[in-house]
Write a protein that holds these residues in place. Structure first.
Motif, PDB file in Angstrom:
ATOM      1  N   LEU A  28       0.844  -1.202   0.000  1.00  0.00           N
ATOM      2  CA  LEU A  28       0.000   0.000   0.000  1.00  0.00           C
ATOM      3  C   LEU A  28       0.878   1.250   0.000  1.00  0.00           C
ATOM      4  CD1 LEU A  28      -2.421  -1.146   2.870  1.00  0.00           C
ATOM      5  CD2 LEU A  28      -2.819  -1.326   0.411  1.00  0.00           C
ATOM      6  N   GLY A  29       0.351   2.363  -0.506  1.00  0.00           N
ATOM      7  CA  GLY A  29       1.062   3.638  -0.407  1.00  0.00           C
ATOM      8  C   GLY A  29       1.045   4.103   1.038  1.00  0.00           C
ATOM      9  N   HIS A  30       2.016   4.935   1.425  1.00  0.00           N
ATOM     10  CA  HIS A  30       2.070   5.411   2.817  1.00  0.00           C
ATOM     11  C   HIS A  30       2.259   6.922   2.867  1.00  0.00           C
ATOM     12  CE1 HIS A  30       4.693   6.136   6.552  1.00  0.00           C
ATOM     13  NE2 HIS A  30       3.433   6.224   6.912  1.00  0.00           N
ATOM     14  N   LEU A  31       1.422   7.595   3.647  1.00  0.00           N
ATOM     15  CA  LEU A  31       1.592   9.032   3.880  1.00  0.00           C
ATOM     16  C   LEU A  31       1.723   9.288   5.379  1.00  0.00           C
ATOM     17  CD1 LEU A  31       1.622  11.979   2.856  1.00  0.00           C
ATOM     18  CD2 LEU A  31      -0.871  12.012   3.157  1.00  0.00           C
ATOM     19  N   ASP A  32       2.880   9.847   5.758  1.00  0.00           N
ATOM     20  CA  ASP A  32       3.105  10.293   7.139  1.00  0.00           C
ATOM     21  C   ASP A  32       2.554  11.720   7.210  1.00  0.00           C
ATOM     22  OD1 ASP A  32       4.130  11.492   9.385  1.00  0.00           O
ATOM     23  OD2 ASP A  32       6.215  10.961   8.991  1.00  0.00           O
ATOM     24  N   THR A  33       1.335  11.871   7.736  1.00  0.00           N
ATOM     25  CA  THR A  33       0.674  13.180   7.662  1.00  0.00           C
ATOM     26  C   THR A  33       1.318  14.207   8.595  1.00  0.00           C
ATOM     27  OG1 THR A  33      -1.005  12.620   9.318  1.00  0.00           O
ATOM     28  CG2 THR A  33      -1.535  12.146   7.021  1.00  0.00           C
ATOM     29  N   ALA A  84      -7.843  22.597   7.690  1.00  0.00           N
ATOM     30  CA  ALA A  84      -8.764  22.568   6.543  1.00  0.00           C
ATOM     31  C   ALA A  84      -7.979  22.612   5.233  1.00  0.00           C
ATOM     32  CB  ALA A  84      -9.732  23.739   6.626  1.00  0.00           C
ATOM     33  N   ALA A  85      -6.903  23.407   5.198  1.00  0.00           N
ATOM     34  CA  ALA A  85      -6.122  23.563   3.968  1.00  0.00           C
ATOM     35  C   ALA A  85      -5.398  22.264   3.600  1.00  0.00           C
ATOM     36  CB  ALA A  85      -5.116  24.703   4.132  1.00  0.00           C
ATOM     37  N   LEU A  86      -5.176  21.400   4.588  1.00  0.00           N
ATOM     38  CA  LEU A  86      -4.417  20.164   4.318  1.00  0.00           C
ATOM     39  C   LEU A  86      -5.321  18.954   4.065  1.00  0.00           C
ATOM     40  CD1 LEU A  86      -1.617  20.652   7.012  1.00  0.00           C
ATOM     41  CD2 LEU A  86      -1.516  21.172   4.560  1.00  0.00           C
ATOM     42  N   LEU A  87      -6.635  19.186   4.098  1.00  0.00           N
ATOM     43  CA  LEU A  87      -7.581  18.071   3.927  1.00  0.00           C
ATOM     44  C   LEU A  87      -7.507  17.427   2.549  1.00  0.00           C
ATOM     45  CD1 LEU A  87     -10.995  19.163   5.516  1.00  0.00           C
ATOM     46  CD2 LEU A  87      -9.672  17.096   6.014  1.00  0.00           C
ATOM     47  N   ALA A  88      -7.537  18.273   1.487  1.00  0.00           N
ATOM     48  CA  ALA A  88      -7.634  17.733   0.129  1.00  0.00           C
ATOM     49  C   ALA A  88      -6.444  16.830  -0.200  1.00  0.00           C
ATOM     50  CB  ALA A  88      -7.731  18.876  -0.884  1.00  0.00           C
ATOM     51  N   PHE A  89      -5.242  17.276   0.214  1.00  0.00           N
ATOM     52  CA  PHE A  89      -4.037  16.481  -0.049  1.00  0.00           C
ATOM     53  C   PHE A  89      -4.192  15.074   0.559  1.00  0.00           C
ATOM     54  CE2 PHE A  89       0.214  14.933   0.510  1.00  0.00           C
ATOM     55  CZ  PHE A  89       0.959  15.490  -0.517  1.00  0.00           C
ATOM     56  N   ASP A  92      -6.985  12.968  -1.232  1.00  0.00           N
ATOM     57  CA  ASP A  92      -6.507  12.471  -2.528  1.00  0.00           C
ATOM     58  C   ASP A  92      -5.604  11.258  -2.319  1.00  0.00           C
ATOM     59  OD1 ASP A  92      -7.872  14.404  -3.810  1.00  0.00           O
ATOM     60  OD2 ASP A  92      -6.137  15.689  -4.254  1.00  0.00           O
ATOM     61  N   PHE A  93      -4.713  11.370  -1.326  1.00  0.00           N
ATOM     62  CA  PHE A  93      -3.802  10.253  -1.090  1.00  0.00           C
ATOM     63  C   PHE A  93      -4.584   9.004  -0.674  1.00  0.00           C
ATOM     64  CE2 PHE A  93      -0.654   7.558   0.770  1.00  0.00           C
ATOM     65  CZ  PHE A  93       0.486   7.815   0.027  1.00  0.00           C
ATOM     66  N   ALA A  94      -5.565   9.203   0.215  1.00  0.00           N
ATOM     67  CA  ALA A  94      -6.333   8.056   0.726  1.00  0.00           C
ATOM     68  C   ALA A  94      -7.082   7.336  -0.386  1.00  0.00           C
ATOM     69  CB  ALA A  94      -7.310   8.529   1.803  1.00  0.00           C
ATOM     70  N   ARG A  95      -7.429   8.080  -1.449  1.00  0.00           N
ATOM     71  CA  ARG A  95      -8.225   7.489  -2.536  1.00  0.00           C
ATOM     72  C   ARG A  95      -7.380   6.894  -3.650  1.00  0.00           C
ATOM     73  NH1 ARG A  95     -12.349  11.582  -1.369  1.00  0.00           N
ATOM     74  NH2 ARG A  95     -11.070  13.147  -2.360  1.00  0.00           N
ATOM     75  N   ARG A  96      -6.047   6.886  -3.465  1.00  0.00           N
ATOM     76  CA  ARG A  96      -5.202   6.432  -4.583  1.00  0.00           C
ATOM     77  C   ARG A  96      -5.468   4.953  -4.894  1.00  0.00           C
ATOM     78  NH1 ARG A  96       0.690   5.368  -3.356  1.00  0.00           N
ATOM     79  NH2 ARG A  96       0.999   7.472  -4.121  1.00  0.00           N
ATOM     80  N   ASP A  97      -5.255   4.592  -6.165  1.00  0.00           N
ATOM     81  CA  ASP A  97      -5.468   3.208  -6.587  1.00  0.00           C
ATOM     82  C   ASP A  97      -4.524   2.307  -5.815  1.00  0.00           C
ATOM     83  OD1 ASP A  97      -7.337   3.947  -8.391  1.00  0.00           O
ATOM     84  OD2 ASP A  97      -5.961   4.018 -10.107  1.00  0.00           O
ATOM     85  N   GLY A  98      -4.987   1.129  -5.458  1.00  0.00           N
ATOM     86  CA  GLY A  98      -4.114   0.164  -4.794  1.00  0.00           C
ATOM     87  C   GLY A  98      -4.143   0.272  -3.283  1.00  0.00           C
TER      88      GLY A  98
END
Ligand code: C5P
Length: 200
Positions: A28-33, A84-89, A92-98
């Motif tokens: 899975l992709g990983h984002l350290d928020t 709020a400004a960081l929500l979209a980023f 988008d990451f959470a919805r990535r394929d895979g």
């Protein structure tokens, strides 16, 4: 089912180590928020304007892991317009394929409330401060253990008591206390919980 894994918890509990290992094992992709808030704090200027203009390259700055960046992050993270400004980023990451693993403080409660797998990774403050102290060199660390423990407690208090998206486990999160676990055991427990939740 979307493969989304939400991992939350306080600093030093081991959520980053667990998130990275699970992302590799499950593909899975990983984002350290935390990096988003660290970058906003480190870039300076008006935090809301900085958050709105944040670019993916900003997350690769090499000064983001310092204690000072962590402190600055926790201050800007208490500003609702920054969050709020960081929500979209993050969405988008959470919805990535895979599929994706996101780790932070409010992933299971605010960013991905529908994630099928949620972990709240925690550990006693003394243990988290000791890990940080050892990471900084133990007896040769620039600060004594007591000072680091004090910083850990102050950051917990700020993250847990802020009005917007305070740090707390989601109702459907599994709590994993790593105080008495070595990293391999903590990762294995987390993997088994997540595989069950995702049906893998
Ligand atoms: O996890 P890390 O220590 O990098 O996070 C730095 C700070 O950023 C935290 O203390 C917290 O205040 C903030 N943060 C947040 N929400 C997230 C991730 C981090 O408020 N999802």
């Amino acid at each position: 089912m979307r493969l989304t894994v939400a991992i939350d918890g306080p600093a030093g509990a081991g959520k980053g180590t667990i998130a990275r290992a699970l992302a590799a094992r499950l593909g899975l992709g990983h984002l350290d928020t935390g990096l988003l808030y660290r970058a906003v704090g480190a870039l300076g200027g008006d935090p809301v304007a900085t958050a709105r203009a944040l670019r993916p390259e900003d997350l690769t700055r090499d000064d983001l892991r310092s204690a000072a960046a962590g402190e600055a992050a926790s201050r800007v993270a208490a500003i609702p317009e920054v969050r709020a400004a960081l929500l979209a980023f993050q969405h988008d990451f959470a919805r990535r394929d895979g599929g994706a693993i996101l780790d932070g403080r409010d992933i299971g409660t605010v960013i991905c409330p529908d994630a099928p797998a949620k972990l709240f990774v925690t550990a006693r403050p003394e243990i988290r401060a000791r890990r940080r102290w050892l990471e900084l060199g133990g007896d040769t660390a620039p600060e004594p253990f007591e000072a680091i423990l004090e910083q850990v407690r102050a950051r917990d208090a700020r993250d847990e008591t802020r009005a917007d998206a305070p740090l707390r486990p989601a109702d459907d999160a599994v709590v994993l206390d790593t105080s008495d676990l070595d990293p391999d055991t903590a990762i294995a427990r987390a993997e088994s919980i997540v595989r069950t939740r995702l049906g893998l």
